[in-house]
Design a protein around this motif. Structure first.
Motif, PDB file in Angstrom:
ATOM      1  N   ASP A 230     -34.510 109.933  70.282  1.00  0.00           N
ATOM      2  CA  ASP A 230     -34.448 108.375  70.909  1.00  0.00           C
ATOM      3  C   ASP A 230     -35.739 108.042  71.304  1.00  0.00           C
ATOM      4  O   ASP A 230     -35.750 107.148  72.093  1.00  0.00           O
ATOM      5  CB  ASP A 230     -33.402 108.166  71.628  1.00  0.00           C
ATOM      6  CG  ASP A 230     -32.201 107.413  70.993  1.00  0.00           C
ATOM      7  OD1 ASP A 230     -32.518 106.855  69.992  1.00  0.00           O
ATOM      8  OD2 ASP A 230     -31.061 107.319  71.423  1.00  0.00           O
ATOM      9  N   ASP A 285     -27.553 101.557  60.858  1.00  0.00           N
ATOM     10  CA  ASP A 285     -27.570 100.819  62.239  1.00  0.00           C
ATOM     11  C   ASP A 285     -26.031 100.690  62.669  1.00  0.00           C
ATOM     12  O   ASP A 285     -25.507 101.227  63.605  1.00  0.00           O
ATOM     13  CB  ASP A 285     -28.250  99.490  62.405  1.00  0.00           C
ATOM     14  CG  ASP A 285     -29.525  99.829  62.846  1.00  0.00           C
ATOM     15  OD1 ASP A 285     -30.041 100.567  63.596  1.00  0.00           O
ATOM     16  OD2 ASP A 285     -30.367  98.778  62.335  1.00  0.00           O
ATOM     17  N   LEU A 288     -24.399 104.254  63.118  1.00  0.00           N
ATOM     18  CA  LEU A 288     -24.814 104.728  64.425  1.00  0.00           C
ATOM     19  C   LEU A 288     -23.969 103.853  65.590  1.00  0.00           C
ATOM     20  O   LEU A 288     -23.523 104.682  66.653  1.00  0.00           O
ATOM     21  CB  LEU A 288     -26.478 104.746  64.595  1.00  0.00           C
ATOM     22  CG  LEU A 288     -27.241 105.581  64.002  1.00  0.00           C
ATOM     23  CD1 LEU A 288     -28.677 105.342  64.329  1.00  0.00           C
ATOM     24  CD2 LEU A 288     -26.922 107.211  64.505  1.00  0.00           C
ATOM     25  N   GLY A 293     -24.229 105.840  68.867  1.00  0.00           N
ATOM     26  CA  GLY A 293     -25.669 106.170  68.863  1.00  0.00           C
ATOM     27  C   GLY A 293     -25.769 107.664  68.585  1.00  0.00           C
ATOM     28  O   GLY A 293     -26.917 108.171  68.682  1.00  0.00           O
TER      29      GLY A 293
END
Length: 304
Positions: A230, A285, A288, A293
């Motif tokens: 990240d 996206d 996740l 996430g």
């Protein structure tokens, strides 16, 4: 509140017999002495492993539920908290509001000594009220000697608001007690320079905060293996790191890794998911997001 008029008995205020002749040592002897004494910081972390692990678990759970992690301190302790909080967004791409440092005296105290402000317990309580701390939040009070009124005022206010409270000090509980949920004692012994807690106490505190914030971010899915997937790609160094992570975890050339990184809008975690699953950016996206996430959980779920 601890008695502020009698601090001579505190472990952090004692004279270290190993450095009684500090002003008579050669420079090399001085360096060796510091090195020997600093080894105690590692032992102190080992002795505090259980409460440290508990603090990580409690903080991670809080942040997973939308809470925040606050570090509160004065002087060196406050600066260390602010430093650790400031390093979370670039390392883990976390929201700057998620981990915050609060120091007595505010931002100015980071570069100019404002030690007198640590005696104001009401200021600590006011800082908690100003940030609207709630039951979802975790407040970590950091005070090497354990007696800082600013920190105790903040912790008391946080408890009244239902927040989880953590205490980090370098004195034993029988010298200074604290009514908190998690009590972490980093017993490094007397400083080489008596009372100068920016030394061993500061080092042990930095080690503890390293473990706390990194452990929390690992549990939040900010890490894959031991890679900071990240990472915020905000400069050339971090862009290079992002490319190397992609190359190391895939079979891509640097050029192809660069293309993938741009396709994912410079999100390493998303780029890896797209490469491993064949999903497009929008679908990646969504996947996740469905797994809070967590890259490993997202990949595993798709393959199940």
């Amino acid at each position: 509140m601890p008695n502020l008029d009698e601090r001579g008995h505190l472990l952090t205020e004692q004279a270290n017999p190993n450095s009684h002749n500090l002003d008579q040592l050669t420079t090399l002897e001085l360096v060796d002495l510091f090195n020997q004494e600093d080894a105690q910081t590692i032992a102190a972390i080992a002795q505090a492993r259980q409460p440290l692990a508990t603090a990580v678990d409690r903080a991670a759970k809080a942040l997973q539920q939308g809470g925040r992690l606050f570090y509160v301190g004065a002087g060196t302790s406050g600066r260390l908290g602010v430093l650790d909080a400031a390093e979370c967004p670039p390392t883990f791409c976390s929201d700057p509001e998620q981990v915050q440092g609060i120091i007595a005296g505010g931002a100015g105290a980071l570069v100019r000594s404002s030690e007198g402000l640590e005696d104001r317990a009401d200021d600590g309580a006011a800082a908690i009220a100003h940030r609207h701390v709630t039951v979802l939040d975790v407040v970590v009070g950091i005070t090497a000697g354990g007696t800082t009124p600013y920190v105790h005022g903040a912790l008391q206010a946080a408890r009244q608001r239902g927040a989880t409270t953590v205490f980090i000090a370098c004195v034993p509980a029988d010298q200074v007690s604290a009514q908190v949920d998690v009590d972490i004692r980093l017993l490094v012994g007397p400083e080489v320079l008596a009372g100068s807690t920016r030394l061993k106490a500061g080092t042990a505190t930095k080690l503890a905060l390293n473990i706390l914030s990194t452990g929390v971010m690992v549990q939040l899915g900010k890490v894959y293996g031991n890679r900071m997937v990240d990472v915020a790609v905000t400069n050339k160094k971090l862009h290079d790191r992002a490319l190397r992570i992609l190359q190391d975890l895939t079979d891509l050339s640097r050029e192809d890794a660069g293309y993938l990184l741009e396709q994912s809008e410079r999100k390493v975690k998303l780029a890896l998911l797209m490469h491993w699953t064949g999903l497009g950016k929008e679908a990646g996206d969504r996947l996740l997001a469905e797994h809070q996430g967590n890259l490993r959980k997202a990949v595993t779920a798709l393959k199940a």
